[in-house]
Every structure is written in structure tokens, then in C-alpha cells.
Design an enzyme around this catalytic site. Structure first.
Site, PDB file in Angstrom:
ATOM      1  N   LYS A   1      -9.423  25.374   9.701  1.00 15.41           N
ATOM      2  CA  LYS A   1      -8.698  25.833  10.879  1.00 15.41           C
ATOM      3  C   LYS A   1      -9.418  25.236  12.093  1.00 15.41           C
ATOM      4  CE  LYS A   1      -6.843  29.853  13.240  1.00 15.41           C
ATOM      5  NZ  LYS A   1      -5.681  29.051  13.684  1.00 15.41           N
TER       6      LYS A   1
ATOM      7  N   ASN B   1      -7.504  17.519  16.819  1.00 13.05           N
ATOM      8  CA  ASN B   1      -6.236  18.212  17.024  1.00 13.05           C
ATOM      9  C   ASN B   1      -5.858  18.051  18.486  1.00 13.05           C
ATOM     10  OD1 ASN B   1      -4.067  19.888  17.246  1.00 13.05           O
ATOM     11  ND2 ASN B   1      -5.088  21.743  16.528  1.00 13.05           N
TER      12      ASN B   1
ATOM     13  N   CYS C   1      -1.835  20.615  19.322  1.00 14.21           N
ATOM     14  CA  CYS C   1      -1.485  22.027  19.127  1.00 14.21           C
ATOM     15  C   CYS C   1      -0.578  22.488  20.259  1.00 14.21           C
ATOM     16  CB  CYS C   1      -2.733  22.901  19.084  1.00 14.21           C
ATOM     17  SG  CYS C   1      -2.302  24.648  18.970  1.00 14.21           S
TER      18      CYS C   1
ATOM     19  N   ASN D   1       2.156  17.649  13.373  1.00 16.44           N
ATOM     20  CA  ASN D   1       1.876  19.020  13.752  1.00 16.44           C
ATOM     21  C   ASN D   1       3.223  19.744  13.859  1.00 16.44           C
ATOM     22  OD1 ASN D   1       0.654  21.382  14.897  1.00 16.44           O
ATOM     23  ND2 ASN D   1      -0.967  20.108  15.753  1.00 16.44           N
ATOM     24  N   THR D   2       3.218  20.981  14.305  1.00 15.20           N
ATOM     25  CA  THR D   2       4.479  21.735  14.348  1.00 15.20           C
ATOM     26  C   THR D   2       5.401  21.249  15.463  1.00 15.20           C
ATOM     27  OG1 THR D   2       3.411  23.377  15.746  1.00 15.20           O
ATOM     28  CG2 THR D   2       3.490  23.840  13.385  1.00 15.20           C
TER      29      THR D   2
ATOM     30  N   GLY E   1       7.302  24.461   7.972  1.00 17.70           N
ATOM     31  CA  GLY E   1       8.034  24.812   6.756  1.00 17.70           C
ATOM     32  C   GLY E   1       9.087  23.781   6.408  1.00 17.70           C
TER      33      GLY E   1
ATOM     34  N   GLY F   1       0.829  22.847   3.993  1.00 18.41           N
ATOM     35  CA  GLY F   1       0.625  23.786   5.094  1.00 18.41           C
ATOM     36  C   GLY F   1       1.219  25.146   4.816  1.00 18.41           C
ATOM     37  N   THR F   2       2.400  25.379   5.382  1.00 18.16           N
ATOM     38  CA  THR F   2       3.070  26.670   5.273  1.00 18.16           C
ATOM     39  C   THR F   2       3.201  27.147   3.825  1.00 18.16           C
ATOM     40  OG1 THR F   2       4.233  26.179   7.315  1.00 18.16           O
ATOM     41  CG2 THR F   2       5.210  27.878   5.948  1.00 18.16           C
TER      42      THR F   2
END
Lengths: 305, 275
Positions: free
Chosen positions: A46, A129, A132, A194-195, A219, A267-268
Site C-alpha cells: 500500500k 504513485n 492517486c 490506476n483507478t 474492478g 487488485g480489486t
């Protein structure tokens, strides 16, 4: 036949191409009851910042069609807390450890963090990262600008010889341009995506479902977007791509490899089935045996068009 | 923590939208403690994507686990459609349950269990364990306050009585027992009680738990409350299900986030910071 599952990412030699996506695996200890952690290709922690962060107010997650939104806000114990409380468990595993870092204060903090981690031999690589969506100190993410990406990666590169991975945001017009900037600045690999920035509303109350209003979507819902971006980036750069975005099984992992990813991050799926990584590793082995492929690297970028 | 394929033993509607399910999961059943929960993948597909957490209602014939749930959302409705004989992917036991016989109030002689609606589910398991402990300390008594919307929504009254608990009822509409919230009934009871109380254990909707926390402070009786939160993983990895807690019981301004799935779902009421 004993097929080869080994892949190289920068200086890292991974026993298989299956990693975990930062922020979805805690610091690995949370998963020790479910899988043999030693089997993973690598563990990505993380994200760590210089100082501890409490993170965003709840609610921090909500479910969406075939996906979820999160706005955790990089809750973490800070670099010293990580080294003292989390690293001892990780280093015993004998699996390459990739530490994800983020900055609350520009490129200086990336330099401080990279310097600190560079001294620790049990840490194999650093992931920057810069994407984010949940800590926007300025209007833009670093990874939304090629010049800033170049500067930050270059700065980190100048203080560490460890493998450097740059994590990219899908919330951009041209992700290949950003990947190229990271490559030119000396990044050993890029990880994407990333998301995706997203939002969901409770229509009964008229309120956003997460307290931060907007968050990051992950997801299976984002998988086609991520696969397309991996393909796009793969064609433009020479450094390896670590692909991720909605991988939940062997088939979805294969999509990323074929699109050009040298490795994949789960990931998810870890939230839904904590055994996903182990199942995908054995699924990939079965797949290459069945298809008489001697080396998994042959699959990388093998898209037939 | 175990991840198992649990065979569904039965799944039945008991009243209105309320269902009861039993699953065969020997490893989980043997290690579960009252207040802990299980996380179920209710379908095999992507809808719903995430698992759904359910508190453990009872241990069923040693090797099984019972849950009690209201079929109101996408996940619980899908769960209500599952048939006996099918197998479900279940993780558990998860979280920290109620602390029995230790911590503040352990020396007292009377426990008060306060249940609001579906919050009744984990308190039956708790009452069972308290009854087992009672056999060793015969002077301990358990009072159960059951809150429900109407008399038709009261859950598990019989189970609690069979365990030797004293049961009082509160309904929102006054169709049975005390008219009003179960937290108001708790205040009435506390005003009437003349013997030493050990602790309050509560589970129910958030506003009820908030009120019970206030009452526990007013009457200086420790309370353990079981909280709910939206969870993504349930195993402490995603940091999604946090609540604000006081770092130090005396200085409530210094807060820290705690995970409902890991440090909870049961918390000492005095530590929870309500916004």
C-alpha cells in the site's frame, strides 16, 4: 515440459508475472491465512508517504456495476512506521518487495522517500504513485502532465539504483505520451492503470455514496479501458508494462499479457477472493502448458491483428 | 480466518423480509466467537461484485453457522434465492467480537443485551455464551431488551427465553411492550435496576447505538456496541470500513480511524466518536 513463467522487470527477476496492485493487498500480512505468499511474483505495498496519513472520512467505498469506488485517501503509517511495523513481516517472505510511494509535497518528498528506501536491501523496487486520484493537493495529478512526470521520475532516478516503476493514471488524453516521459526520465517500467475517476449517487438521499464525493473506480468494469491503454503504451515504449485494471481470473490476466503487459497486478479481485493471485498463477501455468508455449514471455504483446 | 465452500443446509423466510440460513462450515463454527461475522460471496458472478458481511447468529449443530438477514438490497435478495444443497464461498470468522468476562464491568452480576431490529442476530449467540458462563457463576443474570418496528417484527424472543434470559420488548408503534425506541426502554430499566450491572451489549441501527453510547456514559456503565459499515474486503486490507475512534478515552479530540472489519465490529462505546 516445464514451462518458463519467469519475467524481468528492470533489475527484478520475477518467478512469475503475477503481482498485487498497490492498496489492495495491505502489507500482505492480511492475506497470510488465505494463500502461500511466497508464490507471488512480487508484492506491491500500500502506498507510503513521508508522514503518517489518517486518510479520508468514511464512507470510503461503495459498490458499482461490476466495480467499486474508493477514496481511502492513502491512509498509511508513514515511511518510518512502515519500516518499523510492516517491513519485518514482508522481508521474511523472500518475495520481491516493491514499495509504492506518494508525495504530499512535490518532488522533494519523492526524493526523500526514494533515498530512504534505496538504503534498504530487502526492498527490491520502488513504484512512484503519481496517479492517486484521492490526494489532490493541486488541481492536477503529476501523471496528468508529461513534463511534470518527467521531472519527478528523473528526480527519483537520480537518488536510487533500485528498479523504478512509474504508475500511470488513466484519467488523461494520451497515456502513451506520459509513459514515454517516464521512460525518457529513466523509469525501468510503467504500471497501468490506476483507478478511473468516478462518482456514484444515492438517489434516495441525493448524497454522494462516498464522503469524498468522487473516488477511484476499479474492478472488471474498467478492464476494457485498461487493456486498450496497455496496448497503446506497449506499442510506444521499450520498457516493460505492468498491466492492471479489473483482472479477476486467468482469462482476464491473459488479455493484459497479450495486449503487451510483461506482468500483471491483481487488485480489486483480492477483496472478493483473497486466493485470486494463487489461482491465476496456476491458471497461467496450465494455459501455457495446454497451448504448448514454452515461455510466457512469448505471449507478451502477441495480439493478432 | 478460513475461506471455505460452505454447503447451504437451509434457507427460509421466517417473517416478512427476514430470512434465516444455515451453512455447513466446521472450521468457522468451531472457532467463532459472539460478535464476529462471516463474509459471503452471494452469487458466482459479477453482480453483486463484493461479498456481503453477516454477523454470526448461532452455531448450528456444532459444525454449522446460522445467519439472520433481511432481504432488502441487491446482495441479500440474491442470497434469499440460494437453495439448500448449493455451495457458497464463505470467509470467517472475521473481526473482534464481544469481550466476555474480561475488560470493564466483568465483575458485575447482570448483563443487558440491547437489540434493534436485525441487530438481534449476533446477540442470540452472545446470550448462549453468557448462559454457558452463567452455569459457572450462577448469580449472573441476562436481561434482553428487544426493539422492533411492530409486534410482527420482533425477532428471537423465544430463543432468548429458552436461554433463561429475562426479555422486555419495545415497539415503535406500541403494538407490544414499551412504546418507543429500545434505547428509551433501556433508560427506564436502568432507572429501575437496583443491583450492580456489568455491561451493556448492543447491536442495531447507528442512531440507536449512538444513543446507547450516550446512555452508557450518563449511567457510567460500560457498553460494547457492534457497528456496521460498508465493507469492500472484510479482512482488513482495503481500509474502506473505518470509523472514528478516540485515541485516548480521556481526550476525545485526538482521533484515529479503526477498521470495522478488523478492530471491530464490536467497539467499546466510550471510544467511538460520533459525527
Amino acid at each position: 515440459m516445464n514451462p518458463n513463467l519467469k519475467v524481468n522487470i528492470g533489475k527484478l527477476n520475477l518467478k512469475n508475472p503475477v503481482l498485487v496492485a498497490s492498496g489492495t493487498f495491505g502489507y500482505a500480512e492480511e492475506f497470510k491465512d488465505f494463500i502461500d505468499l511466497k508464490k507471488l511474483g512480487a508484492i506491491v505495498t500500500k502506498t507510503i508517504t513521508l508522514n503518517p496519513r489518517k486518510g479520508n472520512p468514511p464512507p470510503r467505498t461503495c459498490e458499482t456495476p461490476a466495480g467499486m469506488l474508493n477514496s481511502i485517501g492513502l491512509e498509511n503509517p508513514g515511511i518510518e512506521g512502515f519500516l518499523k511495523e510492516k517491513l519485518p513481516f514482508l522481508k521474511k517472505l523472500g518475495v520481491p518487495i516493491i514499495v509504492s510511494i506518494a508525495s504530499e509535497g512535490g518532488q522533494e518528498e519523492f526524493i526523500t522517500l526514494a533515498k530512504r528506501l534505496d538504503k534498504i536491501k530487502e526492498i527490491s523496487a520502488i513504484e512512484l504513485n503519481i496517479s492517486c486520484p484521492n490526494i489532490k493537493e493541486s488541481a492536477r495529478l503529476i501523471s496528468q502532465d508529461a513534463k511534470t512526470t518527467y521531472k519527478v521520475v528523473k528526480a527519483a532516478r537520480s537518488v536510487t539504483r533500485k528498479t523504478l516503476i512509474t504508475k500511470l493514471s488513466p484519467n488523461v488524453t494520451d497515456i502513451a505520451e506520459i509513459a514515454l516521459a517516464a521512460e525518457r526520465a529513466g523509469s525501468d517500467a510503467v504500471s497501468l492503470v490506476n483507478t478511473l475517476a468516478g462518482m456514484s449517487i444515492n438517489v434516495k438521499t441525493g448524497k454522494p455514496k462516498i464522503a469524498a464525493i468522487a473516488g477511484g473506480l476499479s474492478g472488471p468494469a474498467i478492464r476494457p479501458v485498461a487493456v486498450r491503454m496497455v496496448w497503446e503504451v506497449y506499442q510506444k515504449i521499450k520498457i516493460p508494462v505492468i498491466g492492471m485494471g479489473g483482472i479477476i481470473d486467468t482469462e482476464s490476466a491473459l488479455e493484459f499479457l497479450i495486449a503487451g503487459a510483461s506482468a500483471v497486478s491483481i487488485g480489486t479481485a483480492n477483496f472478493i477472493n483473497p486466493r485470486s493471485t494463487a489461482e491465476i498463477i496456476s491458471g497461467l501455468r496450465d494455459y501455457i502448458i495446454q497451448n504448448k508455449i514454452s515461455d510466457i514471455n512469448e505471449l507478451v504483446g502477441s495480439l493478432r491483428v | 480466518m478460513f475461506q471455505v465452500n460452505a454447503r447451504l443446509l437451509y434457507n427460509k423466510r421466517i417473517k416478512k423480509n427476514c430470512h434465516e440460513m444455515a451453512l455447513s462450515a466446521p472450521q468457522i463454527a468451531k472457532s467463532a466467537l459472539p460478535g464476529q461475522f462471516i463474509n459471503i460471496k452471494v452469487t458466482d458472478g459479477l453482480e453483486p461484485l463484493l461479498r456481503r458481511p453477516f454477523s454470526i447468529h448461532q452455531i448450528y449443530r456444532q459444525d454449522g453457522i446460522k445467519i439472520l438477514y433481511e432481504a432488502i438490497g441487491k446482495g441479500s435478495k440474491a442470497l434469499a434465492r440460494r437453495k439448500s444443497g448449493e455451495s457458497l464461498d464463505v470467509i470467517g470468522p472475521l473481526g473482534n467480537g464481544f469481550k466476555l468476562g474480561r475488560g470493564p464491568g466483568a465483575g458485575g452480576r447482570r448483563h443487558v443485551l440491547v437489540a434493534g431490529g436485525m441487530g438481534t442476530a449476533p446477540l442470540v449467540f452472545l446470550a448462549e455464551r453468557l448462559a454457558e458462563a452463567k452455569n459457572q457463576k450462577p448469580k449472573t443474570k441476562t436481561l434482553v431488551l428487544l426493539g422492533a418496528r411492530t409486534k410482527d417484527d420482533i425477532l428471537c424472543e423465544k430463543e432468548f427465553k429458552e436461554l433463561g434470559c429475562e426479555v422486555r420488548i419495545a415497539t415503535d408503534d406500541g403494538s407490544r411492550g414499551f412504546k418507543g425506541y429500545v434505547s428509551e426502554l433501556l433508560k427506564d430499566e436502568l432507572n429501575a435496576i437496583r443491583y450492580p450491572l456489568s455491561a451493556i451489549y448492543a447491536c442495531g441501527p447507528t442512531p440507536m447505538l449512538k444513543e446507547i453510547s450516550r446512555i452508557s456514559q450518563e449511567y457510567d456503565i460500560p457498553a460494547q456496541i457492534s457497528l456496521e459499515a460498508h465493507m469492500a474486503c472484510g479482512i482488513g486490507a482495503c481500509m474502506g470500513c473505518v470509523i472514528k475512534t478516540a485515541r485516548n478515552a480521556l481526550r476525545a479530540t485526538e482521533y484515529e480511524y479503526k477498521r470495522v472489519c478488523k478492530e471491530g465490529p464490536v467497539f467499546e462505546a466510550s471510544r467511538v466518536i460520533w459525527d
